[in-house]
Design an enzyme around this catalytic site. Structure first.
Site, PDB file in Angstrom:
ATOM      1  N   ASP A 286       0.804  -1.224   0.000  1.00 55.16           N
ATOM      2  CA  ASP A 286       0.000   0.000   0.000  1.00 55.16           C
ATOM      3  C   ASP A 286       0.839   1.277   0.000  1.00 55.16           C
ATOM      4  O   ASP A 286       0.422   2.316   0.514  1.00 55.16           O
ATOM      5  CB  ASP A 286      -0.970   0.022   1.208  1.00 55.16           C
ATOM      6  CG  ASP A 286      -1.876  -1.184   1.208  1.00 55.16           C
ATOM      7  OD1 ASP A 286      -2.210  -1.655   0.103  1.00 55.16           O
ATOM      8  OD2 ASP A 286      -2.250  -1.647   2.298  1.00 55.16           O
TER       9      ASP A 286
ATOM     10  N   LYS B 240       1.838   2.132  -5.134  1.00 54.84           N
ATOM     11  CA  LYS B 240       2.372   1.592  -6.394  1.00 54.84           C
ATOM     12  C   LYS B 240       1.438   1.887  -7.571  1.00 54.84           C
ATOM     13  O   LYS B 240       1.886   2.250  -8.644  1.00 54.84           O
ATOM     14  CB  LYS B 240       2.572   0.064  -6.257  1.00 54.84           C
ATOM     15  CG  LYS B 240       3.562  -0.309  -5.162  1.00 54.84           C
ATOM     16  CD  LYS B 240       3.623  -1.805  -4.939  1.00 54.84           C
ATOM     17  CE  LYS B 240       2.386  -2.390  -4.332  1.00 54.84           C
ATOM     18  NZ  LYS B 240       2.110  -2.016  -2.941  1.00 54.84           N
TER      19      LYS B 240
ATOM     20  N   LYS C  35      -0.703   4.325  -8.063  1.00 53.69           N
ATOM     21  CA  LYS C  35      -0.611   5.718  -8.504  1.00 53.69           C
ATOM     22  C   LYS C  35       0.647   5.912  -9.356  1.00 53.69           C
ATOM     23  O   LYS C  35       0.592   6.517 -10.437  1.00 53.69           O
ATOM     24  CB  LYS C  35      -0.575   6.674  -7.301  1.00 53.69           C
ATOM     25  CG  LYS C  35      -0.126   8.045  -7.766  1.00 53.69           C
ATOM     26  CD  LYS C  35      -0.081   9.155  -6.799  1.00 53.69           C
ATOM     27  CE  LYS C  35       0.667  10.312  -7.482  1.00 53.69           C
ATOM     28  NZ  LYS C  35       0.576  11.578  -6.847  1.00 53.69           N
TER      29      LYS C  35
ATOM     30  N   ASN D 235      -5.261 -10.023  -3.776  1.00 54.70           N
ATOM     31  CA  ASN D 235      -4.934  -9.481  -2.442  1.00 54.70           C
ATOM     32  C   ASN D 235      -4.469  -8.029  -2.598  1.00 54.70           C
ATOM     33  O   ASN D 235      -4.562  -7.234  -1.671  1.00 54.70           O
ATOM     34  CB  ASN D 235      -3.863 -10.326  -1.719  1.00 54.70           C
ATOM     35  CG  ASN D 235      -2.654 -10.668  -2.592  1.00 54.70           C
ATOM     36  OD1 ASN D 235      -2.660 -10.453  -3.800  1.00 54.70           O
ATOM     37  ND2 ASN D 235      -1.625 -11.203  -1.969  1.00 54.70           N
TER      38      ASN D 235
ATOM     39  N   GLY E 125      -4.558  -4.167  -3.868  1.00 55.12           N
ATOM     40  CA  GLY E 125      -5.544  -3.123  -4.157  1.00 55.12           C
ATOM     41  C   GLY E 125      -4.749  -1.890  -4.537  1.00 55.12           C
ATOM     42  O   GLY E 125      -4.127  -1.271  -3.682  1.00 55.12           O
ATOM     43  N   HIS E 126      -4.688  -1.568  -5.812  1.00 56.89           N
ATOM     44  CA  HIS E 126      -3.869  -0.453  -6.297  1.00 56.89           C
ATOM     45  C   HIS E 126      -4.780   0.693  -6.722  1.00 56.89           C
ATOM     46  O   HIS E 126      -5.548   0.551  -7.677  1.00 56.89           O
ATOM     47  CB  HIS E 126      -2.981  -0.916  -7.459  1.00 56.89           C
ATOM     48  CG  HIS E 126      -1.945  -1.926  -7.027  1.00 56.89           C
ATOM     49  ND1 HIS E 126      -1.018  -2.460  -7.877  1.00 56.89           N
ATOM     50  CD2 HIS E 126      -1.689  -2.478  -5.818  1.00 56.89           C
ATOM     51  CE1 HIS E 126      -0.238  -3.301  -7.208  1.00 56.89           C
ATOM     52  NE2 HIS E 126      -0.639  -3.338  -5.957  1.00 56.89           N
TER      53      HIS E 126
ATOM     54  N   GLN F 164       2.021  -5.983  -3.217  1.00 57.00           N
ATOM     55  CA  GLN F 164       2.471  -6.096  -1.826  1.00 57.00           C
ATOM     56  C   GLN F 164       3.761  -5.295  -1.622  1.00 57.00           C
ATOM     57  O   GLN F 164       3.966  -4.312  -2.306  1.00 57.00           O
ATOM     58  CB  GLN F 164       2.636  -7.573  -1.407  1.00 57.00           C
ATOM     59  CG  GLN F 164       1.322  -8.343  -1.312  1.00 57.00           C
ATOM     60  CD  GLN F 164       0.754  -8.789  -2.638  1.00 57.00           C
ATOM     61  OE1 GLN F 164       1.419  -9.437  -3.419  1.00 57.00           O
ATOM     62  NE2 GLN F 164      -0.484  -8.445  -2.914  1.00 57.00           N
TER      63      GLN F 164
ATOM     64  N   THR G 228      -9.713  -4.727   1.468  1.00 55.90           N
ATOM     65  CA  THR G 228     -10.552  -5.285   2.538  1.00 55.90           C
ATOM     66  C   THR G 228     -11.245  -4.211   3.378  1.00 55.90           C
ATOM     67  O   THR G 228     -12.123  -4.538   4.172  1.00 55.90           O
ATOM     68  CB  THR G 228      -9.684  -6.135   3.481  1.00 55.90           C
ATOM     69  OG1 THR G 228      -8.659  -5.281   4.018  1.00 55.90           O
ATOM     70  CG2 THR G 228      -9.045  -7.310   2.773  1.00 55.90           C
ATOM     71  N   GLY G 229     -10.825  -2.955   3.259  1.00 57.32           N
ATOM     72  CA  GLY G 229     -11.405  -1.877   4.064  1.00 57.32           C
ATOM     73  C   GLY G 229     -10.917  -1.880   5.513  1.00 57.32           C
ATOM     74  O   GLY G 229     -11.334  -1.039   6.309  1.00 57.32           O
TER      75      GLY G 229
ATOM     76  N   LYS H  71       3.107  10.246  -0.036  1.00 57.19           N
ATOM     77  CA  LYS H  71       2.241  10.658   1.074  1.00 57.19           C
ATOM     78  C   LYS H  71       2.896  11.540   2.136  1.00 57.19           C
ATOM     79  O   LYS H  71       2.460  11.530   3.288  1.00 57.19           O
ATOM     80  CB  LYS H  71       1.610   9.420   1.716  1.00 57.19           C
ATOM     81  CG  LYS H  71       0.772   8.604   0.734  1.00 57.19           C
ATOM     82  CD  LYS H  71      -0.015   7.492   1.379  1.00 57.19           C
ATOM     83  CE  LYS H  71      -1.386   7.947   1.830  1.00 57.19           C
ATOM     84  NZ  LYS H  71      -2.317   6.838   2.058  1.00 57.19           N
TER      85      LYS H  71
END
Ligand code: GDP
Ligand code: IMO
Ligand code: MG
Length: 423
Positions: free
Chosen positions: A13, A16, A18, A38, A40-41, A222, A299-300, A329
């Site tokens: 997370d 990647k 972006k 698994n 989430g990009h 990952q 997964t939130g 970030k």
């Protein structure tokens, strides 16, 4: 031509998706080399947001070919949902995506096994995304798996049934109730959908692109600290998330690797169980979570948060041969008066800068403090406008890690990206 690699240096997370979307503008070919849904990009552009799980993050760039490499594990149901969502925006997905015949299939029963294994572990659970990743890679290395190319075989239904029955036998050891057939019809329909895509010998395609002088950008999923060999085992994923994984997962020789972009957040997050030396359990940790919107894209789940960890980054840089760093970030730290960075550890009372083998070791970070910049960075578009205190933070990190920070991301949008030296 070479394959440049983008990969996460922390626990996933890092951003990647972006960055691949940004860089994809100058690469005709993008390839995912490991992991599966698994991942989430997240991509933000023109007021829109997409979260990609299996499809490479170059799919929104015109003329870019996106290869799902042999190292990936693919769930047809999730893949179909994802492609239909992309297609609804007018993107011709079938023209832009190639799928390797050698990528492995996630069966409905792989997901059930994942859930049964996690439930049986109680407090020791991995915190898996429950997408069936571990069991699918288990079948791959155990030489039982089904691959994308197999869906074209006449006896595919029989092979599916054989593997499903093996899974049912395996599940007998668990006190876990399930319905193996629940998603079977939807899964078979999604397999039919999959057949409408270009299913190719990925390794030949990739090497042909290179021979034709086409640059390839390999997109990791990952992060290095979740790697099956080098992560905090057993709290890891089941694939090779490091640069070597790009060779294996696309079929390229090590000598063909060019730049290695290592992505890290200006702080740390982790989702799921396992060691996290700089984790913050206080208000500051909560502030990072809220300001960074640190909730899993797949997964939130709330992500665990903490300060930047330089020994862990050094380890990841060593394993990957990182040539350029990408810092993400930093804007999340905009209001912090003091920012801490771990520059070493005390492991069981002894100072070191090595990540310990023992997953359960008592690790106490040694911190260096920085004065915060206390300015909004999200609107900054030029390197020269970056505040002094922020550049102080960046220069310290570069010096400690021995690798230049080439790109600075200051917001989720494509445009909130500064490439240094381009002012
Ligand atoms: P990935 O799995 O590495 O692609 O990262 P994720 O998409 O799971 O998580 C990164 C999150 O941070 C997403 O919600 C992005 O939209 C967001 N993001 C990416 N870069 C930045 C940035 O520079 N600043 C901020 N505030 N958010 C960012
Ligand atoms: P991206 O590509 C963050 C974590 C899970 C769990 C462990 C094992 O979006 O960065 P798995 O389902 O792989 O068996 O889960 O790995 N994990 C991730 N954490 N980002 C990811 O992907 C992840 N993929 C898996 O939370 O701790
Ligand atoms: Mg993610």
């Amino acid at each position: 031509m070479k394959v440049d690699v983008v990969l996460g240096l922390q626990w996933g997370d890092e951003g990647k998706g972006k960055i691949v979307d940004v860089l994809a503008n100058s690469y005709p070919v993008i390839g995912r080399f490991q992991g599966g849904p698994n991942a989430g990009h997240s991509l933000h552009f023109e007021g829109k947001k997409f979260v990609l799980h299996t499809v490479p993050s170059g799919v929104f760039r015109k003329n870019a070919i996106n290869i799902i490499g042999n190292g990936v594990v693919l769930d047809p149901i999730i893949f179909r949902e994802e492609c239909q969502e992309i297609e609804a925006t007018g993107v011709p997905v079938r023209e832009r995506i190639l799928i390797s015949k050698k990528a492995h299939l996630i069966l409905p029963t792989h997901r059930i096994i994942d859930a049964a294994q996690e439930a049986s572990k109680g407090k020791g659970k991995i915190g898996s995304t429950l997408k069936g990743i571990g069991p699918t890679y288990m079948d791959k290395t155990g030489r039982n798996g089904l691959r994308i190319g197999d869906i074209l075989a006449d006896d595919f239904a029989d092979r599916f049934a054989t593997l499903k029955n093996k899974h049912k036998d395996y599940l007998k050891q668990y006190d876990f109730s399930y319905n193996a057939e629940e998603n079977e019809q939807a899964w078979m329909e999604a397999v039919e959908y999959l057949k409408t895509f270009k299913i190719v010998d990925g390794e030949y395609e990739v090497n042909k692109f290179l021979n034709d002088n086409k640059r390839i950008l390999a997109e990791g999923a990952q992060g290095s600290l979740l790697d099956i060999d080098f992560g905090s085992y057993p709290f890891v994923t089941s694939s090779s998330t490091t640069c070597a994984g790009a060779c294996i997962g696309l079929g390229v020789a090590p000598g063909k690797i060019g730049k290695v972009y290592g992505i890290f957040k200006a702080y740390c997050t982790r989702v799921g169980s396992g060691p996290f030396p700089t984790e913050l359990h206080c208000e500051t940790g909560e502030l990072l979570r809220q300001k960074g919107f640190e909730f899993g894209a797949t997964t939130g789940r709330p992500r665990r948060t903490g300060w930047l960890d330089l020994p862990a980054l050094k380890y990841a840089i060593m394993l990957n041969g990182v040539t350029e760093l990408i810092m993400m970030k930093a804007d999340v730290l905009d209001t912090f008066e003091t920012i801490k960075v771990a520059i070493g550890y005390k492991v069981n009372g002894v100072e070191t800068d090595h990540v310990p083998f023992d997953t359960y070791a008592q690790v106490e970070p040694i911190y260096k403090e920085f004065k915060g910049w206390c300015k909004d960075l999200t609107q900054v578009t030029k390197e020269i406008e970056l505040p002094y205190e922020f550049m102080d933070y960046v220069r310290f990190i570069e010096k400690e890690l021995g690798v230049p920070v080439k790109i600075i991301s200051l917001g989720p949008d494509r445009k909130q990206t500064i490439v240094r030296g381009e002012d």
